[in-house]
Design a protein around this motif. Structure first.
Motif, PDB file in Angstrom:
ATOM      1  N   PHE A 142       0.836  -1.204   0.000  1.00 30.88           N
ATOM      2  CA  PHE A 142       0.000   0.000   0.000  1.00 30.88           C
ATOM      3  C   PHE A 142       0.866   1.247   0.000  1.00 30.88           C
ATOM      4  CE2 PHE A 142      -2.265   3.394   2.305  1.00 30.88           C
ATOM      5  CZ  PHE A 142      -3.341   3.557   1.450  1.00 30.88           C
ATOM      6  N   THR A 143       1.979   1.208   0.726  1.00 33.33           N
ATOM      7  CA  THR A 143       2.885   2.364   0.757  1.00 33.33           C
ATOM      8  C   THR A 143       3.439   2.641  -0.641  1.00 33.33           C
ATOM      9  OG1 THR A 143       3.493   1.851   3.051  1.00 33.33           O
ATOM     10  CG2 THR A 143       4.952   3.331   1.824  1.00 33.33           C
ATOM     11  N   LEU A 144       3.877   1.586  -1.341  1.00 35.61           N
ATOM     12  CA  LEU A 144       4.366   1.768  -2.713  1.00 35.61           C
ATOM     13  C   LEU A 144       3.279   2.363  -3.593  1.00 35.61           C
ATOM     14  CD1 LEU A 144       6.330  -1.578  -3.266  1.00 35.61           C
ATOM     15  CD2 LEU A 144       7.312   0.713  -3.000  1.00 35.61           C
ATOM     16  N   TRP A 145       2.080   1.853  -3.439  1.00 39.47           N
ATOM     17  CA  TRP A 145       0.949   2.297  -4.276  1.00 39.47           C
ATOM     18  C   TRP A 145       0.620   3.768  -4.021  1.00 39.47           C
ATOM     19  CZ3 TRP A 145      -4.217   3.758  -3.250  1.00 39.47           C
ATOM     20  CH2 TRP A 145      -5.076   3.750  -4.355  1.00 39.47           C
ATOM     21  N   ILE A 146       0.557   4.154  -2.764  1.00 35.37           N
ATOM     22  CA  ILE A 146       0.175   5.537  -2.451  1.00 35.37           C
ATOM     23  C   ILE A 146       1.304   6.505  -2.808  1.00 35.37           C
ATOM     24  CG2 ILE A 146       0.956   5.612  -0.044  1.00 35.37           C
ATOM     25  CD1 ILE A 146      -2.339   7.053  -1.407  1.00 35.37           C
ATOM     26  N   LEU A 147       2.553   6.080  -2.666  1.00 41.73           N
ATOM     27  CA  LEU A 147       3.679   6.938  -3.044  1.00 41.73           C
ATOM     28  C   LEU A 147       3.674   7.199  -4.552  1.00 41.73           C
ATOM     29  CD1 LEU A 147       6.610   5.448  -0.915  1.00 41.73           C
ATOM     30  CD2 LEU A 147       5.547   7.691  -0.614  1.00 41.73           C
ATOM     31  N   TYR A 148       3.484   6.128  -5.332  1.00 36.65           N
ATOM     32  CA  TYR A 148       3.503   6.324  -6.784  1.00 36.65           C
ATOM     33  C   TYR A 148       2.248   7.058  -7.250  1.00 36.65           C
ATOM     34  CZ  TYR A 148       5.183   5.573 -11.477  1.00 36.65           C
ATOM     35  OH  TYR A 148       5.662   5.781 -12.753  1.00 36.65           O
ATOM     36  N   HIS A 149       1.133   6.784  -6.616  1.00 33.66           N
ATOM     37  CA  HIS A 149      -0.108   7.506  -6.905  1.00 33.66           C
ATOM     38  C   HIS A 149       0.103   9.002  -6.670  1.00 33.66           C
ATOM     39  CE1 HIS A 149      -4.295   7.702  -7.799  1.00 33.66           C
ATOM     40  NE2 HIS A 149      -4.543   6.443  -7.497  1.00 33.66           N
ATOM     41  N   SER A 150       0.780   9.333  -5.597  1.00 34.66           N
ATOM     42  CA  SER A 150       1.024  10.737  -5.260  1.00 34.66           C
ATOM     43  C   SER A 150       1.863  11.429  -6.326  1.00 34.66           C
ATOM     44  CB  SER A 150       1.721  10.842  -3.901  1.00 34.66           C
ATOM     45  OG  SER A 150       0.897  10.342  -2.874  1.00 34.66           O
ATOM     46  N   ILE A 151       2.867  10.711  -6.856  1.00 32.60           N
ATOM     47  CA  ILE A 151       3.730  11.293  -7.884  1.00 32.60           C
ATOM     48  C   ILE A 151       2.974  11.448  -9.199  1.00 32.60           C
ATOM     49  CG2 ILE A 151       5.787  10.877  -9.285  1.00 32.60           C
ATOM     50  CD1 ILE A 151       7.013   9.514  -6.811  1.00 32.60           C
TER      51      ILE A 151
END
Length: 548
Positions: A142-151
């Motif tokens: 989830f952390t990877l997903w939200i970080l890339y989503h944010s970018i």
């Protein structure tokens, strides 16, 4: 009446309803398992490592390039972009956040460059851990997903392509393959989810059918089998093999185009057939993606498309990739799973089924789009990009044009000696060998390809780039391969010229002299301009005016 029946009748009604619901969920999962073969313990390990590898590349691209592309002194600064979003949608609210979900809402926009680097570094670290261990949990995924989503959501033009949404959709599916907290390669209490396996297959089906349908509908060269006559020369970032493939006989190009239609329009239907057909589909799709990887630099798109194809292979297919010790562990787990000795928690079963129902619901507009005469590609129907439409090369360009940036130290542009800027991968110097970078990706080079068949008004970032190069900005210089004015006085004038590029014949004298391309000047694209002439454009877009 049995003792069990009396006991059930004494239970409260809500509890009996809940148990009945769970029984139906178990029946649904068992039904899916009937058509699923399996098991998928090895499949999960291969998939998670592969997904982490794509995340690693994506965050590495962000770490290396986004300071110059999106930082506070970048070509499309995040702080300016978010200020415009606030002007259109108002200050941060739940509605505004859903419109553009990103962690950048919660940080100081003046330090956007720092946070972009921090998010990218964190993403790199987590994905590297998954690659090395072959394990993950939902928190990490989830952390990877939200970080890339944010970018992506502040990435603007640089992140406007279908593979970004495809990575988010694939990454979200990957979350449900993992235990919540446990970090184990083979977590006993979290057997690989049948629903996720089918979700990945459904993803690949949509990707391929979407790509095939958009081709057949959009461009007649896909129907008359002539598209490959142009593709290798006009694709965004060719590689050395593209040069030679372009010069194949036309009959070979027709066979390539026909083969493309078979892989994209026929083989995906094998998804719903018994195991041997699934294996044929999975093998064919992976081989097809490797052929595309060899023939061009299409970012990490083709590598990413291999990921859902992994779900077509069960442990029997993949056991050769694992040691005897790991095979023994898998065999023990499979034995326990067959005897129902491994059971996921009720909460996890509910979460998996709920996610499956959400996938079905969100797939409705996607399926409608697939069979619509007005099909669109690379579109999201929800702000979280959980289920999306895909497609690539619906239209093939017949002619390759390139924008060549030039600067001069002369006081007047007329009859000046112009020196050319060289980009990392896009064609410029005709004697430079095409690059090999896949799965890495130079975002600026890719966008220069699009800008070449549009005008500069559609690509204001190009004017910003020219302005930054006029002051030898380190952020802009780091985005290109060669700045002829580096460590010298910056140019007094800069311009962009438009050229037509074609491959040389592999056996021609030009090729023997080292030329991969031949080019012909078409027209001026923008300029010449000096530093002062760019100020008005800078002020219009809210960019900082660089100091000489």
């Amino acid at each position: 009446m049995t003792e069990t029946s009396n006991k059930n009748e004494k239970e409260p009604l809500p509890k009996r309803i809940f148990k009945s619901y769970l029984d139906k969920l178990r029946f649904f999962v068992n039904l899916l398992n009937t058509f699923n073969n399996g098991p998928y313990w090895f499949t999960r390990v291969v998939f998670l490592r592969s997904l982490a590898f794509i995340y690693f590349v994506a965050f590495l691209v962000a770490l290396n390039q986004n300071t110059g592309l999106l930082g506070n002194n970048g070509l499309l600064p995040i702080d300016v972009f978010m200020k415009n979003v606030e002007n259109n949608y108002g200050k941060l609210s739940w509605k505004t956040f859903l419109q553009m979900p990103t962690l950048f809402w919660f940080v100081d926009k003046k330090d956007a460059t720092f946070y972009m680097q921090a998010f990218s570094t964190l993403g790199l670290s987590i994905s590297l851990c998954i690659i090395l261990t072959g394990a993950a949990n939902m928190i990490a995924m989830f952390t990877l997903w939200i970080l890339y989503h944010s970018i992506i959501n502040v990435g603007q033009t640089w992140y406007s392509f279908g593979w970004e949404s495809q990575l988010l959709e694939t990454g979200f599916l990957g979350m449900f393959l993992c235990p919540l907290f446990t970090w184990k390669k083979y977590p006993e209490n979290t057997p690989p989810s049948t629903i996720v396996i089918w979700g990945l297959r459904w993803l690949l089906f949509r990707i391929m059918i979407g790509a095939g349908m958009i081709k057949i509908r959009n461009d007649p060269c896909w129907r008359d089998l002539t598209c490959m006559n142009y593709h290798y020369q006009t694709q965004p970032v060719p590689n050395p093999l593209s040069y030679y493939l372009h010069q194949s006989p036309e009959i070979i190009h027709k066979m390539e185009t026909l083969g493309n239609h078979v892989v994209e329009l026929i083989l995906p239907w094998f998804t719903f057939l018994p195991r041997p057909f699934k294996l044929i589909c999975g093998i064919s799709q992976i081989l097809f993606q490797f052929i595309l990887i060899l023939s061009g630099n299409l970012s990490f798109l083709n590598w990413l498309t291999i990921l859902p194809a992994i779900a077509y292979f069960d442990d029997r297919s993949l056991q050769c990739l694992f040691t005897k010790k790991q095979q023994d562990i898998q065999s023990n787990l499979h034995s326990k799973q067959s005897k129902n000795q491994l059971k996921s928690s009720k909460l996890r079963n509910i979460a998996n089924i709920t996610y499956g129902l959400v996938l079905i619901h969100l797939s409705i507009p996607v399926v409608i789009n697939l069979f619509s005469r007005h099909q669109v590609m690379n579109t999201s129907y929800d702000p979280l990009r959980l289920v999306n439409t895909y497609g690539a090369f619906g239209t093939i360009t017949r002619e390759r044009t390139e924008i060549i940036l030039k600067g001069t130290s002369s006081s007047m542009p007329d009859n000046a000696i112009w020196e050319e800027y060289e980009f990392n991968c896009k064609p410029g110097n005709v004697t430079r060998r095409p690059c090999i970078i896949s799965p890495y990706h130079y975002r600026l080079d890719w966008l220069m390809w699009f800008a070449a068949f549009q005008n500069w008004q559609h690509n204001p970032w190009l004017v910003h780039l020219m302005g930054e190069l006029m002051v030898n900005s380190p952020e802009a210089t780091d985005l290109i391969a060669h700045n002829p004015f580096r460590n010298k006085d910056p140019p007094k004038w800069i311009k962009a010229d438009h050229y037509v590029y074609t491959y040389t014949k592999w056996n021609s004298q030009a090729a023997k002299d080292g030329a991969w391309w031949k080019r012909k000047f078409r027209q001026s694209y923008f300029g010449p301009v000096n530093h002062g002439m760019l100020k008005q454009i800078y002020q219009h877009f809210g960019w900082k005016i660089p100091k000489k």
